[in-house]
Design a protein around this motif. Structure first.
Motif, mmCIF file in Angstrom:
data_model
loop_
_atom_site.group_PDB
_atom_site.id
_atom_site.type_symbol
_atom_site.label_atom_id
_atom_site.label_comp_id
_atom_site.label_asym_id
_atom_site.label_seq_id
_atom_site.Cartn_x
_atom_site.Cartn_y
_atom_site.Cartn_z
ATOM 1 N N PRO A 281 18.306 -32.756 8.748
ATOM 2 C CA PRO A 281 19.193 -31.643 8.398
ATOM 3 C C PRO A 281 18.998 -31.228 6.939
ATOM 4 N N ALA A 282 19.475 -30.054 6.614
ATOM 5 C CA ALA A 282 19.424 -29.548 5.236
ATOM 6 C C ALA A 282 20.816 -29.577 4.631
ATOM 7 N N ASP A 283 20.883 -29.637 3.301
ATOM 8 C CA ASP A 283 22.147 -29.489 2.587
ATOM 9 C C ASP A 283 21.856 -28.802 1.261
ATOM 10 N N ILE A 284 22.845 -28.771 0.371
ATOM 11 C CA ILE A 284 22.666 -28.050 -0.888
ATOM 12 C C ILE A 284 21.656 -28.742 -1.800
ATOM 13 N N ARG A 285 21.341 -29.997 -1.526
ATOM 14 C CA ARG A 285 20.417 -30.738 -2.383
ATOM 15 C C ARG A 285 18.968 -30.619 -1.935
ATOM 16 N N ALA A 286 18.736 -30.553 -0.633
ATOM 17 C CA ALA A 286 17.362 -30.559 -0.124
ATOM 18 C C ALA A 286 17.287 -29.804 1.195
ATOM 19 N N SER A 287 16.192 -29.090 1.386
ATOM 20 C CA SER A 287 15.978 -28.362 2.635
ATOM 21 C C SER A 287 15.397 -29.302 3.688
ATOM 22 N N SER A 288 15.452 -28.847 4.931
ATOM 23 C CA SER A 288 14.887 -29.638 6.020
ATOM 24 C C SER A 288 13.379 -29.786 5.866
ATOM 25 N N SER A 289 12.704 -28.723 5.470
ATOM 26 C CA SER A 289 11.246 -28.792 5.322
ATOM 27 C C SER A 289 10.847 -29.734 4.192
ATOM 28 N N TYR A 290 11.636 -29.732 3.102
ATOM 29 C CA TYR A 290 11.342 -30.667 2.004
ATOM 30 C C TYR A 290 11.440 -32.111 2.491
ATOM 31 N N ARG A 291 12.502 -32.406 3.228
ATOM 32 C CA ARG A 291 12.681 -33.772 3.718
ATOM 33 C C ARG A 291 11.607 -34.141 4.743
ATOM 34 N N ARG A 292 11.208 -33.174 5.539
ATOM 35 C CA ARG A 292 10.196 -33.466 6.549
ATOM 36 C C ARG A 292 8.843 -33.791 5.899
ATOM 37 N N VAL A 293 8.472 -33.002 4.897
ATOM 38 C CA VAL A 293 7.193 -33.231 4.213
ATOM 39 C C VAL A 293 7.250 -34.484 3.341
ATOM 40 N N SER A 294 8.328 -34.632 2.570
ATOM 41 C CA SER A 294 8.451 -35.797 1.691
ATOM 42 C C SER A 294 8.628 -37.082 2.488
ATOM 43 N N GLY A 295 9.235 -36.963 3.666
ATOM 44 C CA GLY A 295 9.471 -38.156 4.483
ATOM 45 C C GLY A 295 8.202 -38.865 4.869
ATOM 46 N N MET A 296 7.122 -38.109 5.065
ATOM 47 C CA MET A 296 5.846 -38.723 5.433
ATOM 48 C C MET A 296 5.359 -39.676 4.345
ATOM 49 N N GLY A 297 5.345 -39.184 3.104
ATOM 50 C CA GLY A 297 4.884 -40.032 2.005
ATOM 51 C C GLY A 297 5.816 -41.191 1.744
ATOM 52 N N LEU A 298 7.120 -40.954 1.860
ATOM 53 C CA LEU A 298 8.089 -42.020 1.615
ATOM 54 C C LEU A 298 7.994 -43.106 2.680
ATOM 55 N N ALA A 299 7.832 -42.686 3.940
ATOM 56 C CA ALA A 299 7.686 -43.654 5.030
ATOM 57 C C ALA A 299 6.406 -44.472 4.861
ATOM 58 N N TYR A 300 5.332 -43.823 4.414
ATOM 59 C CA TYR A 300 4.077 -44.544 4.188
ATOM 60 C C TYR A 300 4.258 -45.625 3.132
ATOM 61 N N ARG A 301 4.885 -45.261 2.019
ATOM 62 C CA ARG A 301 5.079 -46.232 0.932
ATOM 63 C C ARG A 301 5.979 -47.382 1.371
ATOM 64 N N ALA A 302 7.019 -47.074 2.153
ATOM 65 C CA ALA A 302 7.925 -48.132 2.622
ATOM 66 C C ALA A 302 7.209 -49.088 3.558
ATOM 67 N N LEU A 303 6.438 -48.546 4.505
ATOM 68 C CA LEU A 303 5.688 -49.406 5.435
ATOM 69 C C LEU A 303 4.638 -50.227 4.697
#
Length: 322
Positions: A281-303
């Motif tokens: 979801p999106a909110d005033i801090r971050a858009s859905s597309s930002y979270r979707r794109v950033s989530g890939m890199g963040l998930a990679y680093r966490a794994l």
């Protein structure tokens, strides 16, 4: 503020709390740390029950798992030697990241954080989701029965309109509390399955400043057994966002041989395929597309970090066993 409040109860017994919460004529809610409830603008709340004197602030371990009482504060979790050791310190770190203010962490409780859900802005919720934590809730129950006097062959005592009071407990996955918990149910404790020796965890976050709530965070857990990934858990969360388990990624990694050294291209391919349906979801801090794109890199680093920690733990456990 709770401007329509007409009652304040200081409970010393769980049964008393359940009795008050079960009333239909006065809307009553439990008061834990108060960091969220006291700032809530809800004129329908007429009564609160203070839970501070209940015996629900504890962190313990037994054969069934790790038990954290609902009134345990986030700061107690941060300071707990047990939580600093288990799961590579994931719970202690997540509790600290859930609020940059020690004053807030000294008041906010794990039970209140779970009950508040995404509005708490807590990294702890995502950590609990990735650990398969279950929330124990209890409610009071009443059953009215009519016992007849029996017969000549089977005599009995005539009891009409007898009300039996009882208790009912059930366990809810931490990620389903907002949907499954009933209004009169009280959160008692959180139960987390015991970890194995070869377990690795990671918690990554993106925020505007280190002290700000996270725009997006990722938690990962890896268990290694016989040089294979026996258990892979991955979840993403963020501000005003319920934790999302990435089951597609987990299923593609579980049962696979340990990647040593890490095959970056293979892991990226798995993430791209497993996160194809990820729509945050999106909110005033971050858009859905930002979270979707950033989530890939963040998930990679966490794994990546969780896999490295699990591999190191596996080597250490093998050396201890030899």
């Amino acid at each position: 503020m709770l401007l329509e409040l007409i009652e304040y109860h200081w409970a010393e017994d769980i049964d008393e709390v359940l009795l008050l919460l079960g009333r239909l004529d006065v809307k009553t809610v439990p008061l834990a740390g108060g960091t969220y409830l006291l700032g809530l603008h809800d004129d329908s709340i007429e009564s609160v029950v203070d839970l501070r004197d209940l015996d629900l602030a504890y962190i313990s371990e037994d054969a069934r798992g790790i038990h954290i009482g609902a009134m345990t504060t986030l700061q107690q979790m941060v300071d707990s030697p047990l939580l600093k050791e288990l799961f590579a310190g994931l719970l202690a770190r997540a509790a600290k990241n859930s609020s940059s203010s020690r004053l807030i962490r000294n008041s906010a409780t794990i039970g209140g954080t779970i009950a508040t859900g995404s509005a708490s802005q807590a990294d702890l919720l995502t950590a609990l989701a990735v650990l398969d934590a279950e929330v124990v809730v209890r409610s009071g129950s009443k059953t009215q029965v009519d016992l007849k006097g029996g017969s000549y062959e089977h005599p009995g005592l005539a009891l009409a309109g007898v009300v039996y009071k009882g208790k009912h407990e059930r366990r809810i996955p931490s990620g389903e509390v907002q949907l499954s918990r009933r209004p009169a149910e009280l959160i008692i404790e959180v139960v987390i399955p015991r970890p194995t020796l070869a377990v690795g965890t990671a918690l990554m976050r993106v925020s505007r400043t280190p002290a700000d709530v996270s725009l997006l965070h990722a938690a990962a857990l890896i268990e290694i057994d016989a040089h294979t990934y026996r258990k892979v858990h991955l979840a993403l969360g963020g501000s005003n966002m319920e934790p999302v388990r990435l089951y597609g990624v987990e299923q593609m990694l579980e049962g696979q041989p340990v990647m040593n050294p890490l095959n970056s291209q293979k892991l990226l391919t798995i993430l791209q395929e497993g996160m194809a349906t990820f729509r945050p979801p999106a909110d005033i801090r971050a858009s859905s597309s930002y979270r979707r794109v950033s989530g890939m890199g963040l998930a990679y680093r966490a794994l990546e970090e969780a896999m490295n920690v699990a591999s190191w733990q596996n080597v250490m456990s093998s050396e201890r066993g030899s």
